[in-house]
Write a protein that holds these residues in place. Structure first.
Motif, mmCIF file in Angstrom:
data_model
loop_
_atom_site.group_PDB
_atom_site.id
_atom_site.type_symbol
_atom_site.label_atom_id
_atom_site.label_comp_id
_atom_site.label_asym_id
_atom_site.label_seq_id
_atom_site.Cartn_x
_atom_site.Cartn_y
_atom_site.Cartn_z
ATOM 1 N N LEU A 252 0.810 -1.220 0.000
ATOM 2 C CA LEU A 252 0.000 0.000 0.000
ATOM 3 C C LEU A 252 0.843 1.269 0.000
ATOM 4 O O LEU A 252 0.293 2.374 -0.016
ATOM 5 C CB LEU A 252 -0.937 0.005 1.211
ATOM 6 C CG LEU A 252 -1.908 -1.172 1.306
ATOM 7 C CD1 LEU A 252 -2.812 -1.028 2.525
ATOM 8 C CD2 LEU A 252 -2.748 -1.272 0.039
ATOM 9 N N ASP A 253 2.161 1.103 0.034
ATOM 10 C CA ASP A 253 3.082 2.245 0.008
ATOM 11 C C ASP A 253 2.768 3.219 1.147
ATOM 12 O O ASP A 253 2.556 4.418 0.938
ATOM 13 C CB ASP A 253 3.008 2.969 -1.344
ATOM 14 C CG ASP A 253 4.124 4.007 -1.517
ATOM 15 O OD1 ASP A 253 5.163 3.852 -0.858
ATOM 16 O OD2 ASP A 253 3.949 4.971 -2.288
ATOM 17 N N CYS A 254 2.710 2.694 2.346
ATOM 18 C CA CYS A 254 2.443 3.523 3.520
ATOM 19 C C CYS A 254 3.197 2.939 4.710
ATOM 20 O O CYS A 254 3.737 1.837 4.638
ATOM 21 C CB CYS A 254 0.947 3.592 3.818
ATOM 22 S SG CYS A 254 0.252 2.013 4.374
ATOM 23 N N GLU B 205 3.638 1.493 8.668
ATOM 24 C CA GLU B 205 2.852 0.667 9.585
ATOM 25 C C GLU B 205 2.095 1.530 10.586
ATOM 26 O O GLU B 205 1.003 1.160 11.027
ATOM 27 C CB GLU B 205 3.764 -0.323 10.311
ATOM 28 C CG GLU B 205 4.312 -1.429 9.411
ATOM 29 C CD GLU B 205 5.064 -2.490 10.176
ATOM 30 O OE1 GLU B 205 4.585 -2.902 11.262
ATOM 31 O OE2 GLU B 205 6.141 -2.911 9.714
ATOM 32 N N SER B 206 2.652 2.680 10.925
ATOM 33 C CA SER B 206 1.959 3.579 11.852
ATOM 34 C C SER B 206 0.688 4.145 11.217
ATOM 35 O O SER B 206 -0.315 4.353 11.907
ATOM 36 C CB SER B 206 2.882 4.720 12.290
ATOM 37 O OG SER B 206 3.305 5.497 11.179
ATOM 38 N N SER B 207 0.711 4.366 9.895
ATOM 39 C CA SER B 207 -0.503 4.833 9.201
ATOM 40 C C SER B 207 -1.572 3.751 9.208
ATOM 41 O O SER B 207 -2.762 4.037 9.381
ATOM 42 C CB SER B 207 -0.171 5.228 7.758
ATOM 43 O OG SER B 207 0.648 6.369 7.717
ATOM 44 N N ILE B 208 -1.135 2.507 9.038
ATOM 45 C CA ILE B 208 -2.074 1.389 9.097
ATOM 46 C C ILE B 208 -2.681 1.300 10.494
ATOM 47 O O ILE B 208 -3.903 1.163 10.644
ATOM 48 C CB ILE B 208 -1.366 0.067 8.722
ATOM 49 C CG1 ILE B 208 -0.944 0.099 7.252
ATOM 50 C CG2 ILE B 208 -2.261 -1.129 9.003
ATOM 51 C CD1 ILE B 208 -0.114 -1.089 6.823
ATOM 52 N N PHE B 209 -1.838 1.401 11.505
ATOM 53 C CA PHE B 209 -2.324 1.339 12.889
ATOM 54 C C PHE B 209 -3.318 2.466 13.172
ATOM 55 O O PHE B 209 -4.383 2.238 13.761
ATOM 56 C CB PHE B 209 -1.148 1.443 13.857
ATOM 57 C CG PHE B 209 -1.560 1.545 15.299
ATOM 58 C CD1 PHE B 209 -1.925 0.408 16.009
ATOM 59 C CD2 PHE B 209 -1.607 2.774 15.945
ATOM 60 C CE1 PHE B 209 -2.321 0.491 17.339
ATOM 61 C CE2 PHE B 209 -1.999 2.868 17.266
ATOM 62 C CZ PHE B 209 -2.358 1.729 17.968
ATOM 63 N N ARG B 210 -3.003 3.677 12.743
ATOM 64 C CA ARG B 210 -3.868 4.831 13.008
ATOM 65 C C ARG B 210 -5.219 4.680 12.324
ATOM 66 O O ARG B 210 -6.270 4.960 12.918
ATOM 67 C CB ARG B 210 -3.181 6.108 12.533
ATOM 68 C CG ARG B 210 -3.939 7.388 12.859
ATOM 69 C CD ARG B 210 -3.100 8.619 12.596
ATOM 70 N NE ARG B 210 -2.634 8.721 11.222
ATOM 71 C CZ ARG B 210 -1.385 8.486 10.827
ATOM 72 N NH1 ARG B 210 -0.466 8.114 11.724
ATOM 73 N NH2 ARG B 210 -1.029 8.596 9.573
ATOM 74 N N ASN B 211 -5.216 4.207 11.081
ATOM 75 C CA ASN B 211 -6.477 4.039 10.353
ATOM 76 C C ASN B 211 -7.329 2.939 10.967
ATOM 77 O O ASN B 211 -8.558 3.078 11.047
ATOM 78 C CB ASN B 211 -6.195 3.735 8.877
ATOM 79 C CG ASN B 211 -6.038 4.971 8.033
ATOM 80 O OD1 ASN B 211 -6.950 5.383 7.320
ATOM 81 N ND2 ASN B 211 -4.879 5.603 8.117
ATOM 82 N N ILE B 212 -6.710 1.870 11.404
ATOM 83 C CA ILE B 212 -7.465 0.794 12.052
ATOM 84 C C ILE B 212 -8.054 1.272 13.367
ATOM 85 O O ILE B 212 -9.205 0.955 13.709
ATOM 86 C CB ILE B 212 -6.570 -0.443 12.253
ATOM 87 C CG1 ILE B 212 -6.244 -1.092 10.899
ATOM 88 C CG2 ILE B 212 -7.236 -1.459 13.174
ATOM 89 C CD1 ILE B 212 -5.268 -2.237 10.983
ATOM 90 N N ARG B 213 -7.278 2.035 14.122
ATOM 91 C CA ARG B 213 -7.774 2.561 15.400
ATOM 92 C C ARG B 213 -8.995 3.453 15.184
ATOM 93 O O ARG B 213 -10.007 3.320 15.889
ATOM 94 C CB ARG B 213 -6.667 3.345 16.106
ATOM 95 C CG ARG B 213 -7.104 3.985 17.430
ATOM 96 C CD ARG B 213 -5.938 4.624 18.146
ATOM 97 N NE ARG B 213 -5.275 5.615 17.322
ATOM 98 C CZ ARG B 213 -5.703 6.870 17.149
ATOM 99 N NH1 ARG B 213 -6.811 7.271 17.759
ATOM 100 N NH2 ARG B 213 -5.044 7.717 16.391
#
Length: 271
Positions: free
Chosen positions: A110-112, A114-122
């Motif tokens: 996704l070219d992002c 892991e912190s962006s993934i964590f934030r979006n899931i939260r």
């Protein structure tokens, strides 16, 4: 629910640009319109240009931007395309087809970060309980909750997020023709009546979700077989075309065809 706060602002920005198609607009005016800074607006426009490059032409000067839309490009299409490309939708999309995906692999795909993934899931989990009895686990990268609820979510998900509402989301995994045949047989042997297009589409997506989840080892527990539906499923599996779908996608060794088909249709029996 799938539109997080930043996504909502970007959609609002695109709507403002669409309303003044072809006109030069100041970043400061657009910033006031979406309650953001001019710098943030510039970043949003760069992101929108990557998403809509096939449909929209962007021109920028120091303090202004001009956006020219394709005449065949409407707001509904814009919303669908943007939603599909949003990070949370891509996270959910990838995790459905690869339930054991590693976060590092997902971030590369996704070219992002892991912190962006964590934030979006939260942020997604803050909205999710209002509609579904589920939680999306960052550590496991999949939903935690009843399988029936997970399938319900993904059925609605694929109906809502595909940019082309006529596209088949599972093409790489399950033939649309096979599922369409099975959906037709369900209408004939289970429902016993003609189905309208919207209902037929819903059943197709539900079958696609159920088949893929079953391939992955996820099942809706069946506590007791329905005396109404079980005999109908017995008749259904006698049809060669229905049996071929089972054998091709999910049946292993000598698994009972009736019980397997009943498992695939379990969610639909409760709708």
């Amino acid at each position: 629910m799938l539109f997080l706060n930043q996504d909502k602002k970007m959609v609002r920005l695109m709507s403002l640009l669409y309303q003044r198609d072809g006109e030069w607009q100041k970043y400061t005016d657009l910033a006031r319109g979406i309650d953001a800074s001019p710098k943030t607006v510039k970043i949003y426009i760069e992101n929108l240009e990557k998403i809509f490059y096939e449909y929209v032409q962007f021109q920028q000067t120091g303090s202004m931007v001009q956006v020219v839309f394709d005449p065949n490009f409407g707001l509904l299409t814009m919303h669908r395309i943007f939603l599909f490309h949003s990070l949370i939708v891509q996270i959910l999309y990838h995790s459905f087809f690869s339930p054991n995906i590693e976060k590092i692999d997902l971030s590369l795909d996704l070219d992002c970060s892991e912190s962006s993934i964590f934030r979006n899931i939260r942020l997604f989990n803050q909205e999710l309980p209002q509609v579904y009895d589920l939680e999306f686990s960052y550590s496991q990268m999949q939903f935690i909750g009843p399988e029936r609820e997970i399938q319900k979510f993904y059925i609605n998900f694929f109906i809502e997020v595909m940019p082309d509402p006529l596209a088949w989301p599972f093409e790489k995994y399950i033939s649309e023709e096979d599922v369409q045949t099975l959906a037709y047989l369900i209408g004939k042997y289970i429902h016993g009546r003609k189905m309208y297009p919207a209902h037929f589409k819903y059943i197709k997506i539900a079958l696609g979700v159920s088949l893929i989840r079953l391939q992955q080892g996820f099942v809706i527990p069946v506590e007791e077989y329905s005396p109404i539906f079980y005999p109908k499923v017995e008749e259904l599996v006698k049809v060669p075309a229905a049996g071929l779908v089972l054998d091709h996608y999910v049946r292993k060794n000598d698994e009972d065809r009736v019980q397997l088909m009943y498992q695939i249709l379990t969610y639909l029996f409760s709708v």
